[in-house]
Design an enzyme around this catalytic site. Sequence first.
Site, short mmCIF file in Angstrom:
data_model
loop_
_atom_site.label_atom_id
_atom_site.label_comp_id
_atom_site.label_asym_id
_atom_site.label_seq_id
_atom_site.Cartn_x
_atom_site.Cartn_y
_atom_site.Cartn_z
N GLY A 15 42.35 -25.44 -6.57
CA GLY A 15 43.68 -25.34 -7.17
C GLY A 15 44.82 -25.39 -6.16
N ASN A 16 44.57 -24.86 -4.95
CA ASN A 16 45.62 -24.83 -3.93
C ASN A 16 46.07 -26.20 -3.47
OD1 ASN A 16 46.54 -22.16 -2.81
ND2 ASN A 16 44.35 -21.84 -3.13
N LYS A 133 36.11 -15.93 -19.32
CA LYS A 133 37.09 -16.58 -18.44
C LYS A 133 38.51 -16.40 -19.00
CE LYS A 133 38.52 -19.69 -15.39
NZ LYS A 133 38.56 -19.38 -13.97
N LYS A 218 34.67 -25.95 -12.37
CA LYS A 218 34.83 -27.27 -11.77
C LYS A 218 33.83 -27.52 -10.63
CE LYS A 218 37.40 -26.94 -7.60
NZ LYS A 218 37.25 -25.56 -7.34
N LYS A 280 30.99 -21.86 -6.11
CA LYS A 280 30.95 -22.90 -5.05
C LYS A 280 29.59 -22.89 -4.38
CE LYS A 280 35.83 -22.25 -4.06
NZ LYS A 280 36.25 -23.07 -5.19
P1 ADP Z 1 39.55 -22.80 -5.68
O1 ADP Z 1 40.84 -22.98 -6.38
O2 ADP Z 1 39.46 -23.58 -4.41
O3 ADP Z 1 38.36 -22.98 -6.58
P2 ADP Z 1 38.95 -19.93 -5.68
O4 ADP Z 1 40.03 -18.92 -5.61
O5 ADP Z 1 38.22 -20.12 -6.95
O6 ADP Z 1 39.57 -21.29 -5.13
O7 ADP Z 1 37.86 -19.59 -4.53
C1 ADP Z 1 38.25 -19.40 -3.17
C2 ADP Z 1 38.39 -17.90 -2.89
O8 ADP Z 1 37.11 -17.27 -2.87
C3 ADP Z 1 38.95 -17.54 -1.54
O9 ADP Z 1 40.35 -17.60 -1.51
C4 ADP Z 1 38.41 -16.12 -1.31
O10 ADP Z 1 39.41 -15.17 -1.60
C5 ADP Z 1 37.30 -15.96 -2.35
N1 ADP Z 1 36.03 -15.45 -1.85
C6 ADP Z 1 35.23 -14.58 -2.53
N2 ADP Z 1 34.11 -14.30 -1.84
C7 ADP Z 1 34.18 -15.03 -0.70
C8 ADP Z 1 33.30 -15.16 0.42
N3 ADP Z 1 32.14 -14.52 0.48
N4 ADP Z 1 33.67 -15.99 1.43
C9 ADP Z 1 34.85 -16.68 1.36
N5 ADP Z 1 35.73 -16.56 0.34
C10 ADP Z 1 35.41 -15.77 -0.69
MG MG Z 2 37.86 -21.71 -8.26
#
Ligand code: ADP
Ligand code: MG
Length: 323
Positions: A15-16, A133, A218, A280
């Site tokens: 999303g960023n 969600k 996603k 992820k």
């Molecule tokens: P995106 O929009 O890229 O899907 P998300 O917010 O869903 O982003 O996922 C990325 C976030 O996951 C990071 O900003 C971080 O705060 C969080 N996060 C949770 N657990 C972990 C971890 N073990 N290592 C790295 N980031 C983590």
């Molecule tokens: Mg995400």
Amino acid sequence: MTDPETRTVVVALGGNAILQPGQVGTFEEQLFNVDGAMRRIAELVEASWRVVLTHGNGPQVGNLLIQNALSAKTVAPMPMDVCGAESQGQIGYMLEQTLLNHLRKRGLETPVVTVLTQVAVDAADKAFTNPSKPVGPFYSEAEAKTMMLEQGHAMKEDAGRGWRRVVPSPEPVEIVPREAIVDMVRDGVCVVCSGGGGIPVVRAKDGALTGIDAVIDKDLAAALLAKDVAADALLILTDVPQAYVHYSTPEQQALGTVSLAEMRAYAAAGHFKAGSMGPKVAACMRFVDAGGTAIIASLTEVVPAMAGEAGTRIVPEAKATAG
Ligand code: ADP
Ligand code: MG
């Protein structure tokens, strides 16, 4: 290993890449962010990668749901699947235009095409019995209770910030236009597809498709897409440079190259949060299990990540463990 000229990578943009926290979300802000991301994707194309792009849509769908709620008396609100389709159109348009411009600057004529993508889920998925969600605007408790009664929406209190609608997040099972996507990728088209995890649909026994209110993750949809296009690599770009164990504690440790078995153990130990890093890592593990290489990296380190110099790389066998 396939010929370097024909390596394919599925890139999932977080999303960023489109809208950063604290931004209002004007078209100009979003276009600026997307332009920066597409400059880096153009570098990948220049380095002979066939790129298939997918992206998140959380803030955009959230805004469409707010627009729906605010104007419900004058314009008929659209269901979630239609909001998903709208967001694929708006984001796909921005990605397509900025990427084409960056490719052109590099003298590359790679076509870029956005595919409105329905993704089928199983109507019997257990997510449908437990909507989890949160989507759209915040409501007061009284408003939420009315919506539950009058519209049959599931509503939950969200971390002390108010009440929100919650929808199921089922597993993606079928990328409906996958054959057309595969053909285009083979023909050298940079395809933008499965945005926001795809437009959620269910397939009846007779094959008929119907949209449903749900959000498909996603990253999990990206893993399915990567398998469908027989990608060599899955690159998940987000706002952190790597995945960490003991994330956000004094013991936090970045993961460099990790074997599938090690990653499975870290995931089982609860190191990756549900709804953010969890899916992820799950997506990467599925893809590696099917024979590919998966990388989680920062949006700003696309080329180093593909060169093995940045990010967290999940491989079938451990080749290194240093962070
Ligand atoms: P995106 O929009 O890229 O899907 P998300 O917010 O869903 O982003 O996922 C990325 C976030 O996951 C990071 O900003 C971080 O705060 C969080 N996060 C949770 N657990 C972990 C971890 N073990 N290592 C790295 N980031 C983590
Ligand atoms: Mg995400």
